[in-house]
Design a protein around this motif. Structure first.
Motif, mmCIF file in Angstrom:
data_model
loop_
_atom_site.group_PDB
_atom_site.id
_atom_site.type_symbol
_atom_site.label_atom_id
_atom_site.label_comp_id
_atom_site.label_asym_id
_atom_site.label_seq_id
_atom_site.Cartn_x
_atom_site.Cartn_y
_atom_site.Cartn_z
ATOM 1 N N THR A 196 20.387 6.913 95.379
ATOM 2 C CA THR A 196 20.316 8.301 94.716
ATOM 3 C C THR A 196 18.782 8.809 95.095
ATOM 4 N N THR A 197 18.020 8.117 95.358
ATOM 5 C CA THR A 197 16.554 8.349 95.719
ATOM 6 C C THR A 197 16.388 8.925 97.075
ATOM 7 N N ALA A 198 17.151 8.190 97.752
ATOM 8 C CA ALA A 198 17.378 8.516 99.171
ATOM 9 C C ALA A 198 18.174 9.797 99.567
ATOM 10 N N TRP A 199 19.376 9.810 98.736
ATOM 11 C CA TRP A 199 20.214 10.698 98.980
ATOM 12 C C TRP A 199 19.801 12.285 98.813
ATOM 13 N N LEU A 200 19.025 12.286 97.472
ATOM 14 C CA LEU A 200 18.504 13.367 97.066
ATOM 15 C C LEU A 200 17.122 13.800 97.829
ATOM 16 N N PHE A 250 20.425 8.837 106.313
ATOM 17 C CA PHE A 250 19.486 7.919 106.525
ATOM 18 C C PHE A 250 20.224 6.585 106.646
ATOM 19 N N THR A 251 19.464 5.434 107.022
ATOM 20 C CA THR A 251 20.058 4.337 107.416
ATOM 21 C C THR A 251 20.147 3.395 106.054
ATOM 22 N N GLU A 304 24.263 4.591 109.447
ATOM 23 C CA GLU A 304 23.915 6.015 109.028
ATOM 24 C C GLU A 304 24.727 6.391 108.097
ATOM 25 N N VAL A 305 24.279 7.118 106.762
ATOM 26 C CA VAL A 305 25.122 7.564 105.892
ATOM 27 C C VAL A 305 24.411 8.972 105.631
ATOM 28 N N GLY A 349 23.562 16.192 104.476
ATOM 29 C CA GLY A 349 24.466 15.694 105.539
ATOM 30 C C GLY A 349 25.953 16.020 105.717
ATOM 31 N N ASP A 350 26.313 15.512 106.684
ATOM 32 C CA ASP A 350 27.993 15.722 106.777
ATOM 33 C C ASP A 350 28.660 14.307 107.333
ATOM 34 N N ILE A 351 28.277 13.448 106.947
ATOM 35 C CA ILE A 351 28.946 12.011 107.401
ATOM 36 C C ILE A 351 29.763 11.768 106.348
#
Length: 337
Positions: free
Chosen positions: A37-41, A88-89, A108-109, A114-116
């Motif tokens: 969640t930290t990396a996603w936000l 991010f990886t 990579e997610v 993003g759009d993956i």
């Protein structure tokens, strides 16, 4: 459509989540959920802080004593070409219980920008002494819905005091819906140094310093999504920023041009609150109460250039701010003097 509304809420600080399956990360345990969640936000909170930091000035010429201006300001912070902010990886070696269903160890997610899509992960582990086994899809972000900007907006008022000083306040009245509540406040001060010069009224330009503080508070209740059982499940977020600016502008009767160099520093605090019940293969569910909080500090330098049209009491302005996340700002203003 609901996914778009919810992520735009977080982006522009109406606050929310892009996709309800972000909650599924709790099935992997607190450490994995917090790490992801930290990396996603992080990118969306960074874009948000840059967005709410703009719009503090449309001229370096401070208003005289009693002069005022009321403005409706909108910001559009773009990220269309920010590939490094959209993904991010995810390396499974950095996670305790999360694996890719296709056997990959690194991939990579998407971030919240993003759009993956279609990245499935699995959890087959003993967590909190209980066996958890589940498969779910990682959340994507705004770009997957063909949205490449973060919006923000508010009302701002400015009043001139003595000796080239102007005070400012901005706010977004508290807005509440069934799921979301949001409000914004801010205050600032501008000082026009050219007002101290003997030939002030003859100078073709004005030079000012501006300091502005903005705070946005929001809460999103997603208990009704029923992704994970529980109650009072919500996100509470606080976004704050300081903007320190040096501004120069022309001093013409109708059309003027202005520009500034700005230093922005801010913070985004996001708390995941409520009760979450993670189903196990056998036995009682794992229960988390107020699982974790995330903080993200942001700082950077920006520069902008803009123009202002003045037609009596009615004024229009627009400027473009170049920064880590660049922003187009526009304002509709009503003023006197």
């Amino acid at each position: 459509m609901k996914r778009i509304v919810l992520l735009l809420a977080l982006c522009s600080f109406s606050l929310g989540m892009a996709q309800s399956n972000l909650n599924d990360l709790l099935a992997a345990g607190l450490n994995d959920a917090e790490r992801f969640t930290t990396a996603w936000l992080a990118p969306v909170t960074e874009a948000g802080v840059y967005s709410i930091s703009n719009g503090w000035y449309n001229s370096a010429d401070a208003k005289p004593l009693g002069g005022f201006e009321i403005s409706i300001i909108g910001n559009i912070t773009g990220f269309k070409n920010k590939g490094d902010k959209k993904a991010f990886t995810l390396n499974t070696a950095d996670y305790e219980n999360l694996t890719f269903t296709d056997g990959s160890t690194s991939k990579e997610v998407a971030t919240a920008l993003g759009d993956i899509e279609g990245v499935d992960v699995a959890v087959n582990a003993t967590i909190e002494g209980q066996q958890v086994s589940t498969v779910f899809e990682l959340p994507s972000g705004l770009s997957s819905e063909d949205l490449n900007f973060v919006p923000s907006g508010y009302i701002q008022a400015s009043v001139g005091l003595i000796k080239g000083t102007e005070v400012k306040a901005r706010f977004l009245p508290k807005i509440k819906t069934d799921d979301v509540s949001i409000g914004l406040i801010g205050f600032g001060v501008q000082h026009d140094f050219t007002k101290h010069l003997p030939a002030d009224k003859l100078l073709p330009v004005a030079i000012s310093a501006v300091i502005g503080y903005t705070k946005l508070s929001g809460e999103y209740d997603f208990t009704s999504t029923d992704v994970i059982n529980g109650e009072n499940q919500r996100i509470d977020a606080q976004f704050s920023s300081w903007n320190f600016s040096a501004v120069v502008s022309t001093r013409l009767p109708v059309i003027n041009f202005y520009g500034g160099l700005n230093y922005i520093t801010g913070k985004a605090d996001t708390d995941i609150l409520g009760r979450y019940e993670i189903e196990t293969t056998v036995g009682a569910p794992i229960v988390y109460n107020d699982p974790f909080a995330i903080g993200n500090n942001i700082s950077g330098v920006s520069g902008n250039i803009g123009t202002k049209l003045k037609l009596g009491f009615f004024r229009l302005n627009a400027d473009y701010n170049i920064a880590e996340f660049s922003t187009f700002t526009f304002g509709v203003n009503f003023g006197f003097r």
